[in-house]
Design a protein around this motif. Structure first.
Motif, PDB file in Angstrom:
ATOM      1  N   ASP A  25       0.849  -1.191   0.000  1.00 16.25           N
ATOM      2  CA  ASP A  25       0.000   0.000   0.000  1.00 16.25           C
ATOM      3  C   ASP A  25       0.884   1.240   0.000  1.00 16.25           C
ATOM      4  N   VAL A  26       1.500   1.495  -1.128  1.00 18.56           N
ATOM      5  CA  VAL A  26       2.385   2.650  -1.277  1.00 18.56           C
ATOM      6  C   VAL A  26       1.923   3.447  -2.495  1.00 18.56           C
ATOM      7  N   GLY A  27       2.500   4.615  -2.691  1.00 20.07           N
ATOM      8  CA  GLY A  27       2.109   5.456  -3.836  1.00 20.07           C
ATOM      9  C   GLY A  27       0.640   5.820  -3.741  1.00 20.07           C
ATOM     10  N   PRO A  28      -0.122   5.608  -4.819  1.00 19.66           N
ATOM     11  CA  PRO A  28      -1.545   5.982  -4.772  1.00 19.66           C
ATOM     12  C   PRO A  28      -2.346   5.147  -3.768  1.00 19.66           C
ATOM     13  N   PRO A  86      -1.513 -10.020 -11.416  1.00 19.66           N
ATOM     14  CA  PRO A  86      -1.895  -9.138 -12.527  1.00 19.66           C
ATOM     15  C   PRO A  86      -3.201  -8.384 -12.281  1.00 19.66           C
ATOM     16  N   LEU A  87      -4.059  -8.884 -11.394  1.00 19.90           N
ATOM     17  CA  LEU A  87      -5.333  -8.197 -11.151  1.00 19.90           C
ATOM     18  C   LEU A  87      -5.258  -7.237  -9.981  1.00 19.90           C
ATOM     19  N   VAL A  88      -4.682  -7.694  -8.866  1.00 21.82           N
ATOM     20  CA  VAL A  88      -4.738  -6.892  -7.640  1.00 21.82           C
ATOM     21  C   VAL A  88      -3.363  -6.471  -7.134  1.00 21.82           C
ATOM     22  N   GLY A  89      -2.292  -6.839  -7.841  1.00 19.37           N
ATOM     23  CA  GLY A  89      -0.944  -6.564  -7.352  1.00 19.37           C
ATOM     24  C   GLY A  89      -0.566  -5.096  -7.454  1.00 19.37           C
ATOM     25  N   ALA A  90       0.487  -4.745  -6.717  1.00 21.12           N
ATOM     26  CA  ALA A  90       0.973  -3.358  -6.712  1.00 21.12           C
ATOM     27  C   ALA A  90       1.891  -3.172  -7.917  1.00 21.12           C
TER      28      ALA A  90
END
Lengths: 477, 163
Positions: A109-112, A403-407
């Protein structure tokens, strides 16, 4: 088999409430007055449904006349705000005490996705004390109950000004079992020995109840997760990683089109390869082509394996469902295939994406998800940290994210798969489709524990009466 | 991970007993480390009255120790009987306490990668370092890797030795 007192367990842990409860509201509450907040909690476990009442697992199997179900999660700061003493709080596991915000860098949970951007008051751990979740048949049910919750104790228990509502709802028929990327959801949830029927192989094997409930043997032989003490507080409790996951459907659909052109296949096939299931639910393992997926008699089946597809020719090793649950596939951390299993319960928020609206449609939409487990560190975090992101479970995907939920960072991320015609494809510039817009680690106390908190159970510790002398035995005749 | 665990009585007898315990469980320990799958190297040393367990692994400490317990179980419990201030045993029934114990005995590690400095104000680093070294008498100052960025399983996969 472990006997569980279902009347003591919150109803959202072991069962889904089903699709008839088509709306949900997560009330993010801050304790305003500890004594009144405890009293409000006490009023939720009276055994009568005259007001907001916690729904137990015993009542969970969907009484037809139930208009709503209610459950309570309490954060670490929430327990402290309710007056639970530090000596008791210290018996909770470290990651729960730290809270989801502190764990953000580990969770990706970094960046946006960083906590400073979170909504619903979840960016402030001193604001998110309780998350009261109300499922209802309609928004009317929910409005009435949530008003009663917030208005408990003359409205002085919780901070009105800073109460937040996060609302979700299933899509309208006939898409009620779909989520925003168009997949059918909730297909492969954990089912429990002694709770669910074992007879239906399409639903997969049964897991030990200790997967989610504290105080019961875990899925790993010889391992027991710690139970917060005293047992009146910790026993039959569970943990929930609550997540607000914002989904970018436009970017997702655009990627499908671009990758399909690159691979020379349909956009539907790309969607299937990213997830591991076709959007109608059919697993790639059983239905490698779109025609087979459409013809599969039970596309929602859970009765499939990966061991007969070791190289991911049908279901890519890096696909979402294979990362979440490697089933019987070989993985690096041998013997831990089931160790990270957890219960997922989610409902979409925001309106379905309208492709016709195109670039002007930037309404927030996504999933309000509950990820329920007995050990946040061993299940939720280990899954998030080393399987969904990083891909440590298989050397062929190590260094890549889900690919769907990864950072994912579009500049560096890509997705590799074999098409149904056997061609190897590498689609680069894989962006992040899901952003974390909120979250909190909550304890889901048993009903006994809610009563214990409400009655300040820490004041009358169960001290066994001290015996000064050995009990005298009455002399026999 | 650099566990430095003071022995209760660093006598020749204790050292012999630890050596014997390790030798007796060698197969179990090696098979277990092999099954954890993310371990590059693991060493067991006795240094200046301390039992030292050093390992280089992929991923984070908590997941490593948890997978370690899931796979190796209580195989190390015997060795902990000779150390001062042992963890609650068996470790499988006290997972959280064991992880806290490991963290307490783990040498402080200087940040190795720039990414470890996420959300840190660089100007405070020397102070952080002073505070950390004050709190932790043992520290890992640096590590050299011949193949940075590759997991143990990737190397095994590329060498075709099974993973």
């Amino acid at each position: 088999m472990t006997e569980v007192d279902l009347a003591d367990v919150q109803g959202n842990i072991l069962h889904s409430y089903g699709r008839s409860f088509r709306c949900v509201r997560h009330l993010v509450l801050r304790v305003a007055d500890p004594a009144r907040a405890r009293a409000a909690l006490g009023e939720m476990v009276t055994g009568e449904r005259s007001g907001p009442e916690v729904t137990s697992a015993e009542l969970a199997p969907r009484h037809a006349d139930f208009g709503w179900c209610l459950n309570v999660g309490i954060t670490y700061r929430g327990l402290a705000a309710l007056g639970v003493p530090a000596s008791t709080l210290s018996t909770f596991p470290a990651e729960f005490r730290a809270g989801m915000i502190a764990r953000a860098p580990w969770l990706g949970d970094v960046g946006p996705s960083a906590p400073e951007h979170w909504v619903g008051g979840l960016d402030d751990p001193d604001r998110a004390h309780l998350i009261v979740t109300i499922h209802g048949h309609s928004t009317d049910n929910i409005e009435a109950i949530s008003e009663a919750v917030v208005g408990a104790q003359g409205g002085s228990a919780f901070d009105h000004e800073r109460c937040e509502e996060l609302d979700g709802a299933f899509f309208a028929e006939p898409h009620e079992d779909q989520v925003h990327f168009g997949y059918r959801d909730g297909l492969s949830n954990v089912r429990f020995a002694g709770i669910h029927e074992a007879s239906d192989p399409s639903q997969g094997a049964l897991a030990p109840i200790g997967t989610v409930l504290l105080g019961h043997p875990s899925p790993i032989p010889h391992v027991m997760w710690g139970v917060p003490r005293p047992s009146a507080l910790g026993g039959n409790g569970s943990f929930n990683a609550f997540r607000v996951l914002r989904q970018d459907v436009r970017a997702f659909e655009a990627f499908l089109v671009r990758a399909a052109a690159l691979a020379g296949c349909s956009a539907e096939e790309v969607a299937a390869k990213l997830c591991g299931r076709w959007r109608n639910g059919a697993p790639l393992s059983l239905a490698p082509t779109e025609a087979e997926a459409a013809a599969l008699p039970d596309p929602l089946t859970n009765d499939f394996s990966f061991s007969d597809d070791p190289d991911g020719a049908r279901c890519p090793i890096g696909s979402h469902i294979r990362r979440c649950n490697p089933r019987d596939a070989q993985i690096v951390q041998r013997g831990t295939n089931d160790a990270r299993a957890l219960v997922r319960r989610g409902m979409p928020y925001g309106p379905p994406y309208d492709p016709a609206a195109g670039a002007v449609d930037d309404v927030p939409r996504g999933l309000l998800g509950n990820f329920i487990c007995a050990s946040l560190a061993s299940q939720f975090e280990a899954l998030q940290l080393s399987w969904l992101n990083l891909g440590l479970q298989d050397p062929r995907i190590t260094g890549t994210n889900d690919p769907l939920v990864g950072a994912n960072e579009a500049s560096a991320a890509s997705f590799a798969w074999s098409t149904s015609t056997g061609d190897e494809v590498l689609a680069d510039r894989l962006p992040s489709f899901v952003t974390t817009a909120g979250g909190a680690y909550c304890f889901l106390p048993s009903l006994t524990a809610i009563r214990w908190i409400a009655s300040e159970g820490w004041r009358d510790r169960d001290k066994p009466p001290r015996r000064r002398f050995p009990a005298l035995r009455r002399a026999g005749p | 991970m650099n566990l430095i665990i003071p022995l209760r009585r660093p006598s020749i007898v204790t050292r012999s007993q630890i050596t014997r315990a390790l030798v007796q469980s060698t197969d179990e320990v090696l098979a277990g480390l092999n099954n954890v799958g993310t371990v590059h190297f693991a060493r067991f040393d006795i240094v200046a009255g301390n039992l030292c367990m050093f390992s280089i692994y992929d991923g984070d400490l908590s997941s490593y120790v948890r997978d370690f317990i899931a796979t190796i179980g209580n195989a190390f419990d015997g060795m902990f009987t000779w150390v001062r201030d042992p963890p609650p045993l068996p470790v499988g029934s006290h997972v959280e306490e064991f992880i806290a114990w490991v963290q307490a005995h783990d040498a402080f590690q200087m940040p190795e990668q720039p990414t470890d400095l996420i959300s840190r104000d660089l100007s405070t680093l020397p102070r952080d370092t002073m505070v950390a070294l004050h709190r932790h008498p043992n520290a890992q100052l640096g590590v050299y890797r011949a193949y940075p960025g590759f997991s143990a399983a990737q190397i095994r996969h590329h060498l075709s030795v099974g993973w």
